[in-house]
Motif scaffolding. Structure first.
Motif, PDB file in Angstrom:
ATOM      1  N   THR A   1       0.772  -1.483  -0.163  1.00 18.12           N
ATOM      2  CA  THR A   1       0.001   0.172   0.196  1.00 18.12           C
ATOM      3  C   THR A   1       0.688   1.196   0.037  1.00 18.12           C
ATOM      4  OG1 THR A   1      -1.580  -1.095   1.113  1.00 18.12           O
ATOM      5  CG2 THR A   1      -1.711   1.316   1.258  1.00 18.12           C
ATOM      6  N   THR A   2       0.479   2.247  -1.094  1.00 20.36           N
ATOM      7  CA  THR A   2       1.093   3.441  -0.983  1.00 20.36           C
ATOM      8  C   THR A   2       0.117   4.595  -1.104  1.00 20.36           C
ATOM      9  OG1 THR A   2       1.535   3.260  -3.292  1.00 20.36           O
ATOM     10  CG2 THR A   2       3.290   2.611  -1.891  1.00 20.36           C
ATOM     11  N   ILE A   3       0.244   5.524  -0.474  1.00 22.74           N
ATOM     12  CA  ILE A   3      -0.647   7.022  -0.604  1.00 22.74           C
ATOM     13  C   ILE A   3       0.211   8.126  -0.494  1.00 22.74           C
ATOM     14  CG2 ILE A   3      -2.276   8.251   0.365  1.00 22.74           C
ATOM     15  CD1 ILE A   3      -3.320   5.527   2.311  1.00 22.74           C
ATOM     16  N   GLU A   4       0.007   8.901  -1.668  1.00 22.96           N
ATOM     17  CA  GLU A   4       0.499  10.130  -1.720  1.00 22.96           C
ATOM     18  C   GLU A   4       0.322  11.331  -1.012  1.00 22.96           C
ATOM     19  OE1 GLU A   4       0.198  11.204  -5.929  1.00 22.96           O
ATOM     20  OE2 GLU A   4       1.483   9.681  -6.865  1.00 22.96           O
ATOM     21  N   SER A   5       1.402  12.092  -0.660  1.00 20.83           N
ATOM     22  CA  SER A   5       0.898  13.365   0.214  1.00 20.83           C
ATOM     23  C   SER A   5      -0.350  14.382  -0.504  1.00 20.83           C
ATOM     24  CB  SER A   5       2.237  14.179   0.488  1.00 20.83           C
ATOM     25  OG  SER A   5       1.764  15.197   1.308  1.00 20.83           O
ATOM     26  N   SER A   6      -1.222  14.894   0.280  1.00 20.11           N
ATOM     27  CA  SER A   6      -2.118  15.908  -0.152  1.00 20.11           C
ATOM     28  C   SER A   6      -2.165  16.987   0.738  1.00 20.11           C
ATOM     29  CB  SER A   6      -3.473  15.010  -0.694  1.00 20.11           C
ATOM     30  OG  SER A   6      -3.929  14.452   0.697  1.00 20.11           O
ATOM     31  N   GLY A   7      -2.844  18.002   0.120  1.00 20.51           N
ATOM     32  CA  GLY A   7      -3.251  19.025   1.069  1.00 20.51           C
ATOM     33  C   GLY A   7      -2.448  20.668   0.660  1.00 20.51           C
ATOM     34  N   ASP A   8      -2.661  21.629   1.340  1.00 17.36           N
ATOM     35  CA  ASP A   8      -2.070  22.790   0.817  1.00 17.36           C
ATOM     36  C   ASP A   8      -1.140  23.360   2.177  1.00 17.36           C
ATOM     37  OD1 ASP A   8      -3.375  22.837  -1.672  1.00 17.36           O
ATOM     38  OD2 ASP A   8      -5.277  23.600  -0.738  1.00 17.36           O
TER      39      ASP A   8
END
Length: 298
Positions: A152-159
């Motif tokens: 499992t991999t999840i990319e970073s998100s947000g401002d």
């Protein structure tokens, strides 16, 4: 004269028996059976598999299978019912009834043994009413179930405040008992923010076909350094009580299941406790149980 006539009759009978035995022997030696199966009735308790065995040629024999039981990891998970071979028939039909709760127990044993086990079919039957059929067929089974989680991999998100990225979740099996199955994971986290993120909690859920099958929690707090990496250890418990329903739904969907992984991180930012939901991960799990059974019968 009468003795000569009786001798001729016995000779003819003997010749017929010899020819029958010779053909039966030839038919059995050159037998190329093929198994075709399709799913029948399915619910959370039992699953029926309608099975037809094609022999490739008519068999000059009448066979009745009294018992044909399927074992997985040493546990009886299914029974074949109503399997009979009629005289000079080239096929036989029967119904394999699988028991979902026993499948779950076999899965536990399979996991305990490092995801290695055997599929075995034990057969007992009779030919022309004589109980002379007894044997078994087995095939080894290996799986890698944890790969669906470990990769499992999840990319970073947000401002302004970015969520940590997940760069993998190497996992291993933990405790397996009557209450559930434990998974221990090392969550590889990367913090893209210019400030550290103290992690004090994780909400981790796994759903399969709409059923919540597992929940996870953070084992110990960890600080993810600014623009750095850290490993969070989590414990996940699989609810085995819900698995029979998941198995039934898996079959109804054509041996396909949709997995959903949801992660929410609880972190401190500027002395404030906030929750950071990560993007949901969806994966598809596919099996081919019929093919495995066919291999076990070869």
């Amino acid at each position: 004269m009468r003795a000569v006539g009786i001798g001729k009759v016995l000779g003819v009978i003997g010749l017929v028996i010899f020819l029958w035995a010779a053909y039966l022997g030839y038919a059995l030696l050159t037998l190329t059976p093929q198994v075709k199966a399709g799913w029948g009735y399915v619910d959370e308790n039992t699953i029926e598999l309608d099975t037809t065995v094609y022999f490739g040629k008519p068999l000059p024999v009448s066979i009745n299978i009294e018992e044909a039981d399927l074992y997985w990891a040493g546990i009886e998970v299914g029974t074949v019912k109503d399997l009979k071979v009629g005289f000079l028939k080239d096929s036989a039909r029967g119904v394999l009834v699988l028991k979902n709760q026993e499948i779950v127990e076999a899965l536990k044993e399979h996991i305990k043994n490092g995801e290695q086990s055997n599929l075995e079919i034990r057969v007992r039957g009779s030919i022309f009413g004589i109980p002379i059929i007894r044997g078994s067929f087995s095939k080894s089974l290996q799986t890698d179930l944890l790969s669906y989680i470990s990769n499992t991999t999840i990319e970073s998100s947000g401002d302004l405040i970015k969520t940590p990225a997940i760069e993998g979740m190497p996992s291993k099996w933990g405790k397996v008992d009557e209450t559930g199955i434990e998974i221990l994971s090392d969550v590889k986290l990367y913090n893209p923010n210019p400030f550290s993120l103290p992690l004090f909690g994780i909400k981790y859920n796994i759903e399969a076909n709409g059923y919540q099958v597992a929940q996870g929690e953070l084992i110990e707090n960890v600080v993810i350094p600014a623009n750095g990496r850290a490993t969070a250890k989590i414990r996940t418990i699989v609810d085995t009580n819900i698995l029979p329903k998941v198995i039934a739904e898996h079959i109804k969907r054509g041996e396909r299941s949709e997995l959903s992984l949801k992660l929410v991180l609880a972190v401190k930012v500027l002395n404030r406790e906030i929750e950071m939901p990560l993007p949901e991960i969806k994966k598809t799990v596919e099996t081919n149980i019929v093919e495995q059974l066919n291999l076990a019968l070869r």
